[in-house]
Design a protein around this motif. Structure first.
Motif, PDB file in Angstrom:
ATOM      1  N   ARG A 112       0.847  -1.186   0.000  1.00 34.10           N
ATOM      2  CA  ARG A 112       0.000   0.000   0.000  1.00 34.10           C
ATOM      3  C   ARG A 112       0.890   1.245   0.000  1.00 34.10           C
ATOM      4  O   ARG A 112       1.744   1.410   0.879  1.00 34.10           O
ATOM      5  CB  ARG A 112      -0.918   0.018   1.216  1.00 34.10           C
ATOM      6  N   ASP A 113       0.712   2.091  -0.998  1.00 34.07           N
ATOM      7  CA  ASP A 113       1.433   3.361  -1.104  1.00 34.07           C
ATOM      8  C   ASP A 113       0.478   4.512  -0.797  1.00 34.07           C
ATOM      9  O   ASP A 113      -0.655   4.522  -1.287  1.00 34.07           O
ATOM     10  CB  ASP A 113       1.989   3.557  -2.515  1.00 34.07           C
ATOM     11  N   GLN A 114       0.961   5.456  -0.038  1.00 27.40           N
ATOM     12  CA  GLN A 114       0.174   6.660   0.237  1.00 27.40           C
ATOM     13  C   GLN A 114       1.049   7.884   0.031  1.00 27.40           C
ATOM     14  O   GLN A 114       2.178   7.942   0.519  1.00 27.40           O
ATOM     15  CB  GLN A 114      -0.367   6.640   1.661  1.00 27.40           C
ATOM     16  N   LYS A 129       4.306   7.224   2.364  1.00 29.80           N
ATOM     17  CA  LYS A 129       4.288   6.123   3.323  1.00 29.80           C
ATOM     18  C   LYS A 129       4.069   4.829   2.547  1.00 29.80           C
ATOM     19  O   LYS A 129       3.218   4.774   1.665  1.00 29.80           O
ATOM     20  CB  LYS A 129       3.197   6.310   4.377  1.00 29.80           C
ATOM     21  N   PHE A 130       4.848   3.816   2.908  1.00 29.97           N
ATOM     22  CA  PHE A 130       4.795   2.544   2.191  1.00 29.97           C
ATOM     23  C   PHE A 130       4.750   1.402   3.187  1.00 29.97           C
ATOM     24  O   PHE A 130       5.533   1.366   4.138  1.00 29.97           O
ATOM     25  CB  PHE A 130       6.028   2.413   1.287  1.00 29.97           C
ATOM     26  N   ARG A 131       3.822   0.477   2.987  1.00 30.14           N
ATOM     27  CA  ARG A 131       3.701  -0.717   3.813  1.00 30.14           C
ATOM     28  C   ARG A 131       3.654  -1.930   2.890  1.00 30.14           C
ATOM     29  O   ARG A 131       2.889  -1.949   1.925  1.00 30.14           O
ATOM     30  CB  ARG A 131       2.430  -0.692   4.666  1.00 30.14           C
ATOM     31  N   GLN A 132       4.437  -2.956   3.196  1.00 33.26           N
ATOM     32  CA  GLN A 132       4.412  -4.171   2.393  1.00 33.26           C
ATOM     33  C   GLN A 132       4.500  -5.391   3.299  1.00 33.26           C
ATOM     34  O   GLN A 132       5.268  -5.415   4.258  1.00 33.26           O
ATOM     35  CB  GLN A 132       5.548  -4.198   1.372  1.00 33.26           C
ATOM     36  N   LYS A 133       3.681  -6.418   2.950  1.00 38.52           N
ATOM     37  CA  LYS A 133       3.601  -7.636   3.750  1.00 38.52           C
ATOM     38  C   LYS A 133       3.909  -8.847   2.867  1.00 38.52           C
ATOM     39  O   LYS A 133       3.310  -9.011   1.808  1.00 38.52           O
ATOM     40  CB  LYS A 133       2.202  -7.790   4.353  1.00 38.52           C
ATOM     41  N   TYR A 134       4.832  -9.683   3.337  1.00 42.09           N
ATOM     42  CA  TYR A 134       5.159 -10.947   2.685  1.00 42.09           C
ATOM     43  C   TYR A 134       4.752 -12.063   3.650  1.00 42.09           C
ATOM     44  O   TYR A 134       5.327 -12.180   4.743  1.00 42.09           O
ATOM     45  CB  TYR A 134       6.657 -11.074   2.410  1.00 42.09           C
ATOM     46  N   ASN A 192      11.640 -16.973   7.268  1.00 42.69           N
ATOM     47  CA  ASN A 192      10.761 -18.124   7.419  1.00 42.69           C
ATOM     48  C   ASN A 192       9.357 -17.730   7.871  1.00 42.69           C
ATOM     49  O   ASN A 192       8.369 -18.362   7.491  1.00 42.69           O
ATOM     50  CB  ASN A 192      11.380 -19.109   8.426  1.00 42.69           C
ATOM     51  N   ASN A 193       9.251 -16.694   8.677  1.00 40.16           N
ATOM     52  CA  ASN A 193       7.946 -16.249   9.184  1.00 40.16           C
ATOM     53  C   ASN A 193       7.363 -15.088   8.390  1.00 40.16           C
ATOM     54  O   ASN A 193       6.360 -14.497   8.797  1.00 40.16           O
ATOM     55  CB  ASN A 193       8.066 -15.841  10.657  1.00 40.16           C
ATOM     56  N   GLY A 194       7.990 -14.754   7.287  1.00 42.54           N
ATOM     57  CA  GLY A 194       7.493 -13.663   6.457  1.00 42.54           C
ATOM     58  C   GLY A 194       8.377 -12.432   6.533  1.00 42.54           C
ATOM     59  O   GLY A 194       9.486 -12.458   7.108  1.00 42.54           O
ATOM     60  N   ARG A 195       7.894 -11.369   5.999  1.00 46.54           N
ATOM     61  CA  ARG A 195       8.657 -10.124   5.967  1.00 46.54           C
ATOM     62  C   ARG A 195       7.704  -8.934   6.035  1.00 46.54           C
ATOM     63  O   ARG A 195       6.610  -8.970   5.483  1.00 46.54           O
ATOM     64  CB  ARG A 195       9.490 -10.044   4.679  1.00 46.54           C
ATOM     65  N   TYR A 196       8.162  -7.888   6.715  1.00 45.73           N
ATOM     66  CA  TYR A 196       7.344  -6.684   6.836  1.00 45.73           C
ATOM     67  C   TYR A 196       8.212  -5.456   6.603  1.00 45.73           C
ATOM     68  O   TYR A 196       9.326  -5.352   7.136  1.00 45.73           O
ATOM     69  CB  TYR A 196       6.701  -6.601   8.216  1.00 45.73           C
ATOM     70  N   ILE A 197       7.695  -4.530   5.788  1.00 45.25           N
ATOM     71  CA  ILE A 197       8.398  -3.277   5.489  1.00 45.25           C
ATOM     72  C   ILE A 197       7.487  -2.119   5.879  1.00 45.25           C
ATOM     73  O   ILE A 197       6.313  -2.077   5.490  1.00 45.25           O
ATOM     74  CB  ILE A 197       8.768  -3.166   4.003  1.00 45.25           C
ATOM     75  N   ASP A 198       8.034  -1.208   6.648  1.00 45.01           N
ATOM     76  CA  ASP A 198       7.320   0.010   7.042  1.00 45.01           C
ATOM     77  C   ASP A 198       8.242   1.183   6.753  1.00 45.01           C
ATOM     78  O   ASP A 198       9.285   1.336   7.398  1.00 45.01           O
ATOM     79  CB  ASP A 198       6.941  -0.041   8.517  1.00 45.01           C
ATOM     80  N   SER A 199       7.869   1.993   5.771  1.00 46.18           N
ATOM     81  CA  SER A 199       8.771   3.048   5.310  1.00 46.18           C
ATOM     82  C   SER A 199       8.048   4.378   5.218  1.00 46.18           C
ATOM     83  O   SER A 199       6.890   4.440   4.786  1.00 46.18           O
ATOM     84  CB  SER A 199       9.360   2.676   3.939  1.00 46.18           C
ATOM     85  N   GLY A 200       8.739   5.435   5.630  1.00 47.88           N
ATOM     86  CA  GLY A 200       8.224   6.792   5.492  1.00 47.88           C
ATOM     87  C   GLY A 200       9.294   7.695   4.912  1.00 47.88           C
ATOM     88  O   GLY A 200      10.459   7.650   5.334  1.00 47.88           O
ATOM     89  N   ASN A 201       8.921   8.483   3.927  1.00 51.81           N
ATOM     90  CA  ASN A 201       9.874   9.377   3.265  1.00 51.81           C
ATOM     91  C   ASN A 201       9.237  10.753   3.125  1.00 51.81           C
ATOM     92  O   ASN A 201       8.143  10.888   2.585  1.00 51.81           O
ATOM     93  CB  ASN A 201      10.266   8.826   1.891  1.00 51.81           C
ATOM     94  N   LYS A 244      15.370  19.195   1.618  1.00 51.50           N
ATOM     95  CA  LYS A 244      15.605  18.458   2.857  1.00 51.50           C
ATOM     96  C   LYS A 244      14.842  17.138   2.808  1.00 51.50           C
ATOM     97  O   LYS A 244      13.673  17.103   2.426  1.00 51.50           O
ATOM     98  CB  LYS A 244      15.162  19.274   4.069  1.00 51.50           C
ATOM     99  N   VAL A 245      15.523  16.052   3.205  1.00 47.04           N
ATOM    100  CA  VAL A 245      14.929  14.716   3.172  1.00 47.04           C
ATOM    101  C   VAL A 245      14.984  14.116   4.570  1.00 47.04           C
ATOM    102  O   VAL A 245      16.035  14.144   5.230  1.00 47.04           O
ATOM    103  CB  VAL A 245      15.675  13.787   2.181  1.00 47.04           C
ATOM    104  N   ASN A 246      13.847  13.582   5.012  1.00 47.64           N
ATOM    105  CA  ASN A 246      13.777  12.792   6.234  1.00 47.64           C
ATOM    106  C   ASN A 246      13.183  11.437   5.881  1.00 47.64           C
ATOM    107  O   ASN A 246      12.087  11.373   5.324  1.00 47.64           O
ATOM    108  CB  ASN A 246      12.906  13.476   7.287  1.00 47.64           C
ATOM    109  N   GLU A 247      13.902  10.382   6.195  1.00 50.20           N
ATOM    110  CA  GLU A 247      13.446   9.047   5.817  1.00 50.20           C
ATOM    111  C   GLU A 247      13.731   8.068   6.953  1.00 50.20           C
ATOM    112  O   GLU A 247      14.777   8.120   7.596  1.00 50.20           O
ATOM    113  CB  GLU A 247      14.148   8.572   4.547  1.00 50.20           C
ATOM    114  N   LEU A 248      12.775   7.187   7.197  1.00 45.39           N
ATOM    115  CA  LEU A 248      12.947   6.129   8.183  1.00 45.39           C
ATOM    116  C   LEU A 248      12.316   4.861   7.622  1.00 45.39           C
ATOM    117  O   LEU A 248      11.143   4.852   7.256  1.00 45.39           O
ATOM    118  CB  LEU A 248      12.286   6.500   9.506  1.00 45.39           C
ATOM    119  N   ARG A 249      13.111   3.801   7.545  1.00 45.51           N
ATOM    120  CA  ARG A 249      12.644   2.550   6.949  1.00 45.51           C
ATOM    121  C   ARG A 249      12.975   1.376   7.868  1.00 45.51           C
ATOM    122  O   ARG A 249      14.121   1.190   8.254  1.00 45.51           O
ATOM    123  CB  ARG A 249      13.314   2.342   5.582  1.00 45.51           C
TER     124      ARG A 249
END
Length: 752
Positions: A465-467, A499-504, A515-524, A558-563
């Motif tokens: 999901r991208d926002q 904002k980006f959220r991805q679920k594996y 083995n239990n999957g993957r989760y990405i939570d990113s904000g830029n 100016k860039v602020n990013e947290l992933r």
């Protein structure tokens, strides 16, 4: 019967009262405006007149407006008009291609008006660098202007797609990530190895932020091998209905005034604004349907093999192909409402657009909202002009397809599925229950350790999901100090929040997830602040004309990013997708940028000298100081680049055949610089997931120099048969030196 009679009496009463009310309103109107009541208050008159050009021919459709009001008419076929106005009022007489006249009435009842040709308007006017308007015939470099109709004829969520195949020397390639995806534009080929070679986009003279927070670049792709993600670009955020015109400056000489930002060309976008004496409400609606245009042809002679990479024995394949049913018909609907109004003092433009769509792949959806408000006002008899604009965007994209690669691309498993097997079982049951793990896992004919996965699993169990929230605020003040000198001050803030959220889900290919999957939570978050001040001097002396602009600008980003990315470190609990469930060890990926600032300060000047309106000499110069070169030697911190151009309009000197409307030859030379990425001249260390520290093994490059592109072009332009046929030929050469490279170190890290 009684009810009918009462109803008729009521209507008659309302009619009489209405006539009385109308008479009262009419009397009040006549008292205030003085219309048709000269004998009553002696403050108004009926003014009649006729409008001619300098040859004595009547002009049809001339706008006659009483200053400070909406009271106006247009001339008829004989150039005549009649208007009720105040005796002490003023008329504004205007028509396209002619100079506007302001005529005090001073009690006169009959007027004869002569309008002079405005040769600047008669010649095609094109918006050039820094938003300066110049005659197209006088340009010494290749430039083309695209009308607004091109962007609304066939609408696309990314408006720049409308330029595909319309401009010579410019390549426009769409990303395969579908709706909301980025577009790659390259003018006259790539120049820089390190950069993206994208042109600079400029809105109403101010550069816009067009960088993507993430782009695919490997087989697996994306940041930390997250699957070839395309985060979209900035130009796709604009509403095509807001565009008035677009000028494309293809060559380096045309873009030299924008300096390092425009080393790869410039696309200048002029947006709509309110018009004097015009009220308009417009609603447009469009719908586009997308289908997979080209599908692969599958062989029908060799069946299933014991090995995945080979065909089996020759046989007749009777199972159908699963490929056509995998795709659906995509639909994109764009609805836009705009409002435009204005008088002599204030002009307003407002628009709202809603874009919704579904892609050709299942679960891919887009929702976008655009709001635009522009206000323009003038003071002191038009000497001071203030122009303000607010552009807001909200966009959501679900399950954006990956533009390539192996593991995340559902087409790999779909196209490689063995002939002779029925894919129905894997479509209906893309996951099966694992008794040992007590959860559903991926079901596929081949081991998921290979790069191939169940395409239906990818669509249903790897979701994203991208926002995006975006706001562009700009303000411009233009002051006409004298008839020859004017001053312009502009400011702009461009804010983008992604904002980006991805679920594996668990059992995704091990190359992508644990083995239990993957989760990405990113904000830029990116904020670009731009400001400039430009002074312009214009003068015509006998056979010569001079147009000079001198200015300074500042561009700060100016860039602020947290992933947070669990990557292959896996999750503590399977298919629980939140940050607290990530194993924070060295296999996880945590990326952080806090107040990463990049700033460019510039001084520039441009001048055009004309002789008898057929010979033109253009000279420009610019000096940039880039923060990315702050730790280099003093000679490299600021870099200077000039340009010079020449054009000759032959049709205004030579007698050409009747079929030739105009002919021009031109030549230009320029030097344009390009700075380097952040932290090259001053490397920094950063903290890894789990608390480790990574120290850069790259030495500081204190002697680093900016890239430089030397460009030369010559060309000719011809128009035939009343400008019905247009021929434009350009020959150019571009040499780029001091290019920047990144090479892998022995331990797998990167150094410059």
């Amino acid at each position: 019967m009684m009810c009918v009679r009462v109803f008729v009496l009521l209507l008659c009463s309302l009619f009489v009262q209405g006539k009385r009310l109308f008479a009262v309103k009419r009397e009040c109107f006549l008292e205030v405006r003085g219309v048709d009541s000269l004998a009553r208050n002696e403050k108004c008159a009926v003014v009649t007149g006729v409008v001619y050009d300098t040859r004595g021919e009547a002009i049809v459709g001339v706008n006659i407006i009483e200053k400070g009001t909406m009271n106006g008419v247009t001339t008829d076929r004989g150039g005549k008009f009649s208007l009720e106005v105040d005796l002490h009022g003023t008329l504004i007489v205007s028509f396209v291609g002619y100079r506007t006249q302001i005529i005090p009435i001073k009690g006169r009842a009959d007027l004869v008006i002569t309008l002079e040709h405005d040769y600047i308007l008669l010649d095609d006017v094109i918006v050039t660098a820094l938003g300066l308007k110049k005659k197209e015939s006088a340009l010494s470099y290749a430039a083309i202007q695209v009308n607004k109709d091109e962007f609304v004829r066939v609408k696309d969520p990314n408006m720049i797609v409308a330029l595909m195949g319309k401009i010579a020397g410019m390549q426009v390639n769409r990303s395969s990530s579908g709706m909301g995806g980025s577009v790659k534009v390259v003018m006259r080929g790539g120049r820089s190895v390190a950069g993206n070679n994208q042109p600079l986009y400029v809105i109403d003279g101010v550069p816009m932020l067009n960088e993507s927070s993430e782009q695919p670049y490997t087989v697996i792709g994306g940041t930390a091998d997250a699957g070839n993600r395309d985060a979209g670009d900035g130009i796709s955020n604009l509403n095509p209905e807001d565009i008035e015109s677009v000028s494309v400056l293809k060559g380096a000489p045309a873009a030299a005034l924008y300096g390092t930002q425009a080393a790869n060309g410039v696309i200048l976008i002029t947006t709509k604004k309110g018009s004097i004496g015009k009220q308009e409400v417009s609603f447009t609606s469009s719908m586009a349907f997308d289908k997979a245009m080209m599908l692969p042809k599958l062989q029908n002679h060799y069946g299933v093999s014991d090995e995945i990479e080979s065909w089996g024995e020759r046989e007749s394949i009777t199972t159908g192909t699963p490929i056509p049913s995998f795709f659906r018909t995509g639909v994109t609907a764009i609805h836009s409402l705009s409002f435009m109004t204005g008088n002599e003092r204030v002009q307003t433009y407002f628009s709202y657009a809603n874009t919704t769509g579904k892609g050709i792949l299942e679960n891919h959806k887009l929702s976008k909202h655009n709001i635009n408000l522009r206000e323009t006002t003038t003071f002191y008899e038009g000497r001071l002009k203030i122009d303000g604009n607010v552009n807001l965007l909200s966009q959501h994209v679900k399950n954006r397809p990956v533009p390539g690669g192996f593991y995340m691309n559902p087409l790999v498993g779909l196209y490689r599925f063995p002939r002779g097997m029925d894919i129905t079982e894997y479509r209906k049951h893309f996951e099966i229950w694992d008794e040992e793990r007590h959860l559903n896992v991926q079901n596929w004919h081949a081991p998921t350790e290979d790069f191939e996965q169940n395409p239906y699993w990818i669509q249903e169990r790897i979701t994203s999901r991208d926002q995006r929230i975006r706001a562009i605020l700009s303000l411009s003040l233009s002051l006409k100090i004298t008839t020859r000198f004017s001053l312009q001050v502009r400011g702009n803030v461009d804010y983008v929040n992604d904002k980006f959220r991805q679920k594996y889900c668990a059992s995704t290919a091990p190359a992508l997830a644990g083995n239990n999957g993957r989760y990405i939570d990113s904000g830029n978050e990116q904020v670009q602040t731009y400001g400039d001040v430009i002074g312009t001097y214009k003068r015509k002396l006998n056979d010569f004309s001079l147009d000079v602009s001198l200015g300074a600008s500042m561009n700060r980003k100016k860039v602020n990013e947290l992933r947070y990315d669990s990557k292959t470190a896996s999750l503590k609990f399977a298919n629980v997708f939140n940050i607290a469930n990530i194993n924070m060890n060295t296999s996880a990926y945590i990326s952080e940028q806090i107040d990463a600032i990049r700033e460019m300060q510039s001084l520039f000047v441009t001048a055009q000298l004309g002789f008898r309106d057929y010979l033109f000499l253009d000279v420009s110069a610019r000096n940039d100081w880039s923060s990315t070169l702050a730790y280099t030697s003093r000679e490299s911190r600021g870099f200077f680049y000039p340009s010079i151009g020449f054009s000759w309009l032959m049709n205004r000197v030579l007698k050409l055949p009747e079929q030739v409307t105009s002919g021009k030859v031109r030549a230009a030379w320029s030097k344009v610089g390009n700075d380097i990425p952040l932290y090259i001249t001053n490397p920094v260390a950063h903290v890894l997931a789990g608390g480790g520290i990574q120290v850069s093994d790259a030495a500081p490059f204190e002697e680093m120099k900016p890239e430089m592109s030397l460009s030369m072009e010559v060309g000719t332009e011809w128009k035939f048969f009343g400008s019905r046929l247009h021929l434009d030929f350009t020959y150019y050469q571009i040499h780029t030196k001091n290019q920047f490279f990144k090479l892998p170190a022995k331990d797998g890290d990167e150094y410059a």
